[in-house]
Scaffold this motif. Structure first.
Motif, mmCIF file in Angstrom:
data_model
loop_
_atom_site.group_PDB
_atom_site.id
_atom_site.type_symbol
_atom_site.label_atom_id
_atom_site.label_comp_id
_atom_site.label_asym_id
_atom_site.label_seq_id
_atom_site.Cartn_x
_atom_site.Cartn_y
_atom_site.Cartn_z
ATOM 1 N N SER A 136 36.497 42.732 33.867
ATOM 2 C CA SER A 136 36.581 41.952 35.108
ATOM 3 C C SER A 136 35.191 41.579 35.601
ATOM 4 N N ASP A 140 41.392 37.434 32.305
ATOM 5 C CA ASP A 140 41.068 38.867 32.473
ATOM 6 C C ASP A 140 42.387 39.635 32.400
ATOM 7 N N TYR A 176 38.434 41.596 41.167
ATOM 8 C CA TYR A 176 38.392 43.009 41.547
ATOM 9 C C TYR A 176 37.958 43.869 40.365
ATOM 10 N N THR A 213 42.460 46.654 36.768
ATOM 11 C CA THR A 213 43.176 45.384 36.632
ATOM 12 C C THR A 213 44.537 45.637 36.004
HETATM 13 MG MG LIG Z 1 39.487 44.886 35.120
#
Ligand SMILES: [Mg+2]
Ligand SMILES: Nc1nc2c(ncn2[C@@H]2O[C@H](COP(=O)(O)OP(=O)(O)OP(=O)(O)O)[C@@H](O)[C@H]2O)c(=O)[nH]1
Length: 649
Positions: A385, A425, A397, A405
């Motif tokens: 991320s 992501d 985030y 994530t």
């Molecule tokens: Mg992540």
């Protein structure tokens, strides 16, 4: 009248350790509010309900003289938009939606199923019942493994997992992970290492179980532990027996990872998928279902009570066998019913995603102005991320928690050639990634399979780098990423800044430093040369370590399957662990970039390489005998189990 505020849901959910006292009333025990030291009545609203009738009912209840009343919409009437709370002296936390919880409890009690699925029902999704307002404190039990470096990395991963079980954050952190203390832990004898098989009843030997109990007793006096995390894969029987011996809920590796996914899921899609994983996990644990009031509902002492008239041989054509339906069968049926409903909703999600992907490809893709997708994959916490944020100049985030994530995100980025691409992501992988999660997250993982290019982010400072790399490759292969894409993948050796920091203290420091003074080299290229040497040295050290002791934990953990005597075994119940097949991929000639996502190192090189790879793919595709059409080649690849694989050439 109060309106629902989702932030307050956990407070109330945490109170739902409820038991059913009569057909219409739920009694909540142990309310978290200090101001009320008694019971609550929660009464579903009925058409004939008259608010004036309730206080008398409650006041006249001799059993609960101090009770307060909460009147809720009746889930069966589906009037869920407004919640009525009539009470005297109830603190103002009563802004919530309880209908689904009521539904699920009512459903399980009355043998009826809810007409709806409420995706916001946190309690339903979680494996252990606990206070959702704060992260539970886990006691970590780590079976010993060799070599020591592997033990250290496994232990630190286990501690990190235990610290990652933080509740719904709604985009913000409640606690900085760095500010959290490490959970209490104990390294114990590994039954697999000693006798090459685990104990079928408790996984560990009796001595180890007692030893852990002693530690728990010592901690218990300080009220420090809510549950125990055993960093191994346990069968349902082992888990139940350990819970009984230790007197606390036990989570194994699979359970904790699924629980973290549940806690971190924010979008409807991720919640549905995590709940499905959790449901399938629970199904494999039905021997040890813990009742909402904390007692074991069944199975603890072997009882299998008949709880309803429904079941084989009853309820139809006047045939009276008296067989009924046991609690176990009832729970299984309920799980399967919910699973089917979840599956159909997940299928909707999958279809929507497929449509969105198709639209993106129609708009561009490799053959057009360009909206190819680049999936950023890697071990959890590798920095995916952070890297996507740095490349796309956005703020995804990211944090030090594992599985930060769970909700995949797409971000657009302009390559040096001016072409626009979408970076995806995704969820991180881990060794022994629960098969339930891989299956449940099929819709999400399809994005990876369908991507035009894969970027594999590695945490180059990780002690078990090679294990992490192998785990990711294994999962990629398992979800059906074709070989050609694996060979074409780019590796990003992220966190080189950490490697550089470490270089001062490891054996390889001479090789990594500039002649003489060892000062930090500012020139980026020089830094890369230096880091390359450090990486080589790091790899050499890792290989040395591995050479010392060939057995690794992955095989130890996987071997549990041979001793699993869980009575709840069934075709799906067996899938309690990771993929056991050793489907190792050996991608050759993978190009790599050394980078530091936080320091912005190597980002331009990465973009250039992505550009180059996509251009190469694009020219290969256009010169291929198969002209690009809707149905052509690897871009339309589908997982083998439901569609035919076609690799274009
Ligand atoms: Mg992540
Ligand atoms: N020192 C250093 N830390 C980094 C770097 N990249 C990421 N991090 C840190 O590593 C931690 C994990 O980063 P994330 O971007 O959340 O990792 P992820 O791979 O997305 O993790 P999951 O979503 O949990 O799978 C965060 O605390 C980041 O600040 C880097 O290049 N150097």
């Amino acid at each position: 009248m109060f309106r629902c505020r989702s932030a307050l849901r956990p407070t109330l959910s945490s109170m739902l350790h409820c038991k059913i006292s009569s057909s219409k009333t739920l009694i909540l025990q142990n309310p978290t509010s200090q101001s009320i030291n008694s019971h609550f009545f929660i009464k579903p609203r009925t058409p004939s309900f008259k608010s004036s009738s309730l206080p008398e009912t409650l006041v006249s209840s001799p059993e609960f003289p101090f009770c307060k009343a909460l009147i809720l919409p009746n889930p069966y009437l589906q009037s869920r938009s407004t919640h009525f709370i009539r009470s005297s002296g109830i603190p103002p936390f009563c802004a919530f939606s309880l209908s689904s919880t009521l539904t699920s409890h009512r459903g399980s009690h009355y043998g009826q199923s809810s007409p709806e699925i409420d995706d916001d029902d946190a309690n339903e999704r979680f494996i252990i019942h606990r206070d959702l307002t704060k992260a539970p404190r886990l006691f970590v039990v780590q079976p010993r493994i060799r070599p020591d470096s592997l033990l250290q990395s496994k232990l630190s991963e286990a501690l990190n997992l235990a610290n990652s079980l933080e509740e719904q954050r709604e985009g913000v952190l409640y606690n900085e992970p760095s500010s959290k203390e490490m959970p209490p832990h104990l390294v114990v004898q590994n039954p697999v290492a000693r006798s090459l098989k685990t104990h079928a009843d408790t996984y560990f030997g009796a001595g180890t179980v007692d030893n852990i109990k002693c530690h728990l007793n010592a901690l218990d006096s300080k009220e420090e532990v809510d549950a125990i995390f055993v960093n191994a894969i346990l069968s349902g029987i082992q888990q139940r027996n350990l819970e009984r011996d230790w007197g606390k809920p036990v989570l194994d590796r699979v359970g904790l990872i699924i629980e973290i996914f549940n806690a971190h899921a924010q979008t409807k899609e991720a919640k549905l998928q995590s709940e499905l994983a959790s449901l399938m996990y629970k199904k494999s644990r039905l021997v040890r279902v813990r009742g909402s009031d904390g007692r074991l509902t069944f199975g603890a002492s072997g009882e299998a009570e008949v709880v309803s008239a429904r079941g084989r041989g009853s309820g139809g054509q006047g045939f009276m066998s008296g067989a009924g339906e046991t609690e176990l069968q009832l729970q299984r049926r309920r799980i399967l019913e919910r699973r089917n409903r979840l599956l159909s909703r997940i299928e909707d999600v999958r279809r929507t995603r497929a449509l969105q992907r198709a639209a993106r490809k129609r708009r561009g893709g490799l053959q057009g102005q360009g909206l190819p997708t680049v999936a950023v994959v890697g071990y959890t916490n590798a920095g995916k991320s952070t890297l996507v944020s740095a490349l796309s100049n956005t703020d995804l985030y990211s944090d030090d928690r594992l599985f930060a994530t769970v909700d995949p995100r797409l971000r657009s980025v302009i390559l040096p050639s001016g072409k626009k691409v979408l970076l995806s992501d995704t969820v991180g992988f881990i060794s022994d990634l629960p098969v339930q999660l891989v299956e449940a997250f099929h819709a999400t993982l399809e994005e990876v399979v369908e991507a035009d290019l894969l970027v594999h982010v590695l945490d180059s400072s990780a002690m078990n780098l090679e294990e992490q790399r192998a785990a990711v490759l294994q999962v990629l292969q398992q979800i059906g990423v074709p070989e050609v894409k694996l060979q074409n993948m780019i590796e990003v050796w992220n966190k080189i800044d950490l490697l550089h920091e470490k270089s001062g203290s490891n054996d390889c420091e001479d090789q990594g430093e500039d002649e003489g003074d060892g000062e930090v080299v500012e020139e980026q290229e020089e830094q890369h040369d230096e880091v390359s040497e450090l990486m080589d040295c790091h790899y050499a050290k890792l290989q040395e370590d591995e050479g010392e002791q060939p057995d690794n934990e992955a095989s130890e953990l996987a071997s549990h399957a041979t001793t699993d005597s869980d009575e709840a075994k069934s075709e799906e119940d067996d899938k309690v662990g990771s993929f056991s097949e050793e489907a190792q991929v050996e991608p050759k000639n993978i190009q790599h970039i050394e980078a530091s996502a936080v320091m912005g190192l190597g980002l331009q090189e990465l973009l250039k390489l992505i550009d180059q790879k996509l251009n190469m793919q694009s020219s290969t595709a256009s010169s291929s005998s198969c002209s690009f059409t809707e149905g052509c080649v690897d871009r339309k690849w589908r997982p083998p189990f439901n569609r035919e694989v076609s690799v274009g050439g």
